[in-house]
Scaffold this motif. Sequence first.
Motif, PDB file in Angstrom:
ATOM      1  N   TYR A 174       0.416  -1.208   0.129  1.00 48.85           N
ATOM      2  CA  TYR A 174      -0.111   0.082  -0.225  1.00 48.85           C
ATOM      3  C   TYR A 174       0.938   1.295   0.272  1.00 48.85           C
ATOM      4  O   TYR A 174       0.180   2.541  -0.229  1.00 48.85           O
ATOM      5  N   ALA A 175       2.084   1.408   1.288  1.00 46.31           N
ATOM      6  CA  ALA A 175       2.723   1.771   0.551  1.00 46.31           C
ATOM      7  C   ALA A 175       3.020   2.670  -0.977  1.00 46.31           C
ATOM      8  O   ALA A 175       3.438   3.707  -1.561  1.00 46.31           O
ATOM      9  N   ALA A 176       3.918   1.663  -1.068  1.00 48.60           N
ATOM     10  CA  ALA A 176       4.088   1.845  -2.725  1.00 48.60           C
ATOM     11  C   ALA A 176       3.077   2.651  -3.469  1.00 48.60           C
ATOM     12  O   ALA A 176       3.354   3.166  -4.364  1.00 48.60           O
ATOM     13  N   GLY A 177       1.804   2.092  -3.861  1.00 43.87           N
ATOM     14  CA  GLY A 177       0.774   1.847  -4.222  1.00 43.87           C
ATOM     15  C   GLY A 177       0.761   3.963  -4.525  1.00 43.87           C
ATOM     16  O   GLY A 177       0.076   4.862  -5.173  1.00 43.87           O
ATOM     17  N   ALA A 178       0.564   4.916  -3.209  1.00 43.10           N
ATOM     18  CA  ALA A 178       0.937   5.692  -2.413  1.00 43.10           C
ATOM     19  C   ALA A 178       1.506   6.465  -3.568  1.00 43.10           C
ATOM     20  O   ALA A 178       1.015   7.539  -3.901  1.00 43.10           O
ATOM     21  N   LEU A 179       3.195   5.969  -2.997  1.00 41.20           N
ATOM     22  CA  LEU A 179       3.834   6.579  -3.901  1.00 41.20           C
ATOM     23  C   LEU A 179       3.708   6.819  -5.275  1.00 41.20           C
ATOM     24  O   LEU A 179       3.492   8.232  -5.978  1.00 41.20           O
ATOM     25  N   VAL A 180       3.117   5.993  -5.724  1.00 42.32           N
ATOM     26  CA  VAL A 180       3.003   6.041  -7.502  1.00 42.32           C
ATOM     27  C   VAL A 180       2.110   6.409  -7.495  1.00 42.32           C
ATOM     28  O   VAL A 180       1.527   7.248  -8.371  1.00 42.32           O
ATOM     29  N   LEU A 181       0.800   6.205  -6.275  1.00 41.21           N
ATOM     30  CA  LEU A 181      -0.102   7.704  -7.194  1.00 41.21           C
ATOM     31  C   LEU A 181       0.010   9.144  -6.862  1.00 41.21           C
ATOM     32  O   LEU A 181      -0.592   9.913  -7.548  1.00 41.21           O
ATOM     33  N   VAL A 182       0.548   9.486  -6.140  1.00 40.38           N
ATOM     34  CA  VAL A 182       1.269  10.818  -5.842  1.00 40.38           C
ATOM     35  C   VAL A 182       1.775  10.887  -7.599  1.00 40.38           C
ATOM     36  O   VAL A 182       1.562  12.451  -7.860  1.00 40.38           O
ATOM     37  N   ALA A 183       2.432  10.522  -7.910  1.00 41.36           N
ATOM     38  CA  ALA A 183       3.489  10.606  -9.429  1.00 41.36           C
ATOM     39  C   ALA A 183       2.250  10.865 -10.439  1.00 41.36           C
ATOM     40  O   ALA A 183       2.615  11.595 -11.145  1.00 41.36           O
ATOM     41  N   ASN A 184       1.526   9.851 -10.001  1.00 35.19           N
ATOM     42  CA  ASN A 184       0.300   9.759 -11.816  1.00 35.19           C
ATOM     43  C   ASN A 184      -0.394  10.687 -10.875  1.00 35.19           C
ATOM     44  O   ASN A 184      -1.199  10.972 -12.076  1.00 35.19           O
ATOM     45  N   LEU A 185      -0.799  11.130  -9.603  1.00 34.52           N
ATOM     46  CA  LEU A 185      -1.439  12.045  -9.999  1.00 34.52           C
ATOM     47  C   LEU A 185      -1.150  13.768  -9.951  1.00 34.52           C
ATOM     48  O   LEU A 185      -1.884  14.540 -11.332  1.00 34.52           O
ATOM     49  N   VAL A 186       0.319  13.902 -10.104  1.00 34.72           N
ATOM     50  CA  VAL A 186       0.640  14.864 -10.756  1.00 34.72           C
ATOM     51  C   VAL A 186       1.349  15.060 -12.051  1.00 34.72           C
ATOM     52  O   VAL A 186       0.628  15.878 -13.035  1.00 34.72           O
ATOM     53  N   LEU A 187       0.985  13.759 -12.710  1.00 29.88           N
ATOM     54  CA  LEU A 187       1.227  14.020 -14.193  1.00 29.88           C
ATOM     55  C   LEU A 187      -0.162  14.039 -15.127  1.00 29.88           C
ATOM     56  O   LEU A 187      -0.172  14.717 -15.956  1.00 29.88           O
ATOM     57  N   TYR A 188      -1.663  13.136 -14.363  1.00 28.87           N
ATOM     58  CA  TYR A 188      -2.474  13.214 -15.020  1.00 28.87           C
ATOM     59  C   TYR A 188      -3.531  14.996 -14.733  1.00 28.87           C
ATOM     60  O   TYR A 188      -4.088  15.275 -15.685  1.00 28.87           O
ATOM     61  N   THR A 189      -3.298  15.844 -13.647  1.00 28.73           N
ATOM     62  CA  THR A 189      -3.434  16.463 -13.757  1.00 28.73           C
ATOM     63  C   THR A 189      -3.038  17.504 -14.245  1.00 28.73           C
ATOM     64  O   THR A 189      -3.519  19.084 -14.695  1.00 28.73           O
ATOM     65  N   ALA A 190      -1.587  17.679 -14.043  1.00 24.52           N
ATOM     66  CA  ALA A 190      -0.746  18.438 -15.559  1.00 24.52           C
ATOM     67  C   ALA A 190      -0.347  18.634 -16.112  1.00 24.52           C
ATOM     68  O   ALA A 190       0.705  18.802 -16.363  1.00 24.52           O
ATOM     69  N   HIS A 191      -0.798  17.542 -17.354  1.00 20.56           N
ATOM     70  CA  HIS A 191      -0.704  17.188 -18.696  1.00 20.56           C
ATOM     71  C   HIS A 191      -0.515  17.685 -20.047  1.00 20.56           C
ATOM     72  O   HIS A 191       0.819  17.735 -19.795  1.00 20.56           O
ATOM     73  N   ASP A 192      -0.689  18.584 -19.479  1.00 15.45           N
ATOM     74  CA  ASP A 192      -0.630  20.126 -19.812  1.00 15.45           C
ATOM     75  C   ASP A 192       0.257  20.506 -20.514  1.00 15.45           C
ATOM     76  O   ASP A 192       1.674  21.069 -20.633  1.00 15.45           O
ATOM     77  N   SER A 193       1.348  20.706 -19.138  1.00 17.87           N
ATOM     78  CA  SER A 193       2.198  21.505 -18.444  1.00 17.87           C
ATOM     79  C   SER A 193       3.673  20.186 -19.229  1.00 17.87           C
ATOM     80  O   SER A 193       4.681  20.654 -19.853  1.00 17.87           O
ATOM     81  N   PHE A 194       3.271  18.750 -19.464  1.00 18.81           N
ATOM     82  CA  PHE A 194       4.508  17.633 -19.803  1.00 18.81           C
ATOM     83  C   PHE A 194       3.800  17.478 -20.941  1.00 18.81           C
ATOM     84  O   PHE A 194       4.658  17.140 -21.765  1.00 18.81           O
ATOM     85  N   GLY A 195       3.291  18.560 -21.469  1.00 18.89           N
ATOM     86  CA  GLY A 195       3.674  18.150 -22.893  1.00 18.89           C
ATOM     87  C   GLY A 195       2.179  17.422 -23.491  1.00 18.89           C
ATOM     88  O   GLY A 195       2.398  16.720 -25.336  1.00 18.89           O
ATOM     89  N   VAL A 196       0.957  16.697 -22.999  1.00 15.93           N
ATOM     90  CA  VAL A 196       1.114  15.357 -23.078  1.00 15.93           C
ATOM     91  C   VAL A 196      -0.565  15.597 -22.748  1.00 15.93           C
ATOM     92  O   VAL A 196      -1.024  16.317 -21.936  1.00 15.93           O
ATOM     93  N   SER A 197      -1.688  15.233 -23.922  1.00 16.33           N
ATOM     94  CA  SER A 197      -2.989  14.819 -23.881  1.00 16.33           C
ATOM     95  C   SER A 197      -3.289  13.984 -22.521  1.00 16.33           C
ATOM     96  O   SER A 197      -2.476  13.545 -22.387  1.00 16.33           O
ATOM     97  N   GLU A 198      -4.126  14.233 -22.225  1.00 22.97           N
ATOM     98  CA  GLU A 198      -5.285  13.614 -20.988  1.00 22.97           C
ATOM     99  C   GLU A 198      -5.019  12.416 -21.635  1.00 22.97           C
ATOM    100  O   GLU A 198      -5.086  11.025 -20.308  1.00 22.97           O
ATOM    101  N   ALA A 199      -5.417  11.889 -21.980  1.00 25.58           N
ATOM    102  CA  ALA A 199      -5.851   9.984 -22.260  1.00 25.58           C
ATOM    103  C   ALA A 199      -3.980   9.992 -22.161  1.00 25.58           C
ATOM    104  O   ALA A 199      -3.770   8.383 -22.289  1.00 25.58           O
TER     105      ALA A 199
END
Length: 451
Positions: A174-199
């Motif tokens: 569960y600790a690993a899942g939480a850590l990766v989800l934080v990274a996922n959340l950053v990428l998903y919510t700021a996908h425009d800043s990373f130059g990628v689409s939501e999909a």
Amino acid sequence: MGTDTVRERAAEEAAERRYEQRGWYFYDWACSVYSTSVLTVFLGPYLTSVAKSAADADGFVHPLGIPIRAGSFFAYSVSASVILSVLVMPLVGAAADRSGRKKPLLAAAAYTGAAATTGMFFLDGDRYLLGGFLLIVANASVAVSMVLYNSYLPQIAPPEERDAVSSKGWAFGYAAGALVLVANLVLYTAHDSFGVSEATAVRICLASAGVWWGAFTLIPLKRLRDRRTTSPSGTSTSVHGWRQLAATVRDMRRQPLTLAFLLAYLVYNDGIQTVISQASVYGSEELGLGQSTLIVAVLLVQLLAVAGALGMGRLARTYGAKRTILGSLIAWTLTLGAGYFLPANAPVWFFVLAAGIGLVLGGSQALSRSLFSHLVPPGKEAEYFSAYEMSDRGMSWLGPLLFGLTYQLTGSYRDAIISLVAFFVLGFVLLARVPVRQAVRDAGNPVPDTI
């Protein structure tokens, strides 16, 4: 000098055991990211949207010519993966016990699943069949790998340590899942800043879980050791597997209390696994919640599940694993019942529900695993844990099937989610009837002071 030698040897054995235990924890760290990021958060809503883009005017897709409502495709794919697991897991468990070579089998299952998960990067457009195929392969692979992973528990931890070791393993996951989800959340919510689409952001999150799974599997493969046994020559592994499976079934008939526990576990865990896999679909499709809200909710589940797994492990030391599990099933029933009444477009109440799930999720699973380890006859760990894993993941197709059918017939995800309460109520009744102390004695194991 003799006493000193014995003490030194005992200290060395304890150090070796701790070394293996720490390696064992890391497989939960490796593969739980798949369960969290892929199965629980992203794949359900995303694969449903892909299926809807491929649907006809009436909202149906037609795999193999069978009309399926697009909203049910994900649940049916989960059920199909579980049926495949049923065919493979007993063979793998029997082969592992007969040969003693668990690590090569663990590596094969883990890297097959990791490759399929990484391949989800190519799931776009209307490729719902590709998504279903990769889900089936990955989900079956993680189930097979867990047979082998769980079967190490009786070998690396004496009876008095198993509740704590099992709980720590779940906490690592569960600790690993939480850590990766934080990274996922950053990428998903700021996908425009990373130059990628939501999909594209979603596909990166899916694929990264496969990369994580493969990379961290190297640690348990290095630290765990095989306990080799002799295997008769002249017969293929698959024939050995089927013969051993038949022998396992016959042997388990002589352990009726172990079978009674497995039946109870099959029922209530079916409900747990279905909630895990379908909660994001319920949140997005019925409650109208966005992907970011779902990620935060699952992140909350992961964080609280770490505390819940460790906390329930401590409760088990005082009240016993059985009583603690029974208490968690009451909490599951109340939480799921409350979920039926959640208002749409109300993230706060969804977070409250997620908190309730998180507090009981890790502990109910960890303690079930450690309790079952006491019911396994010595020397039959992998084959018995293959039966356990069939109850864990291999037989957990009834819940997704019921969920999918209920939605297909009613068009309501609320009706689908409330139907799962029956699994927890019936599981409670069945588990309450199992005399676990007698079951441990019948399996030929020492009975812990508290169980």
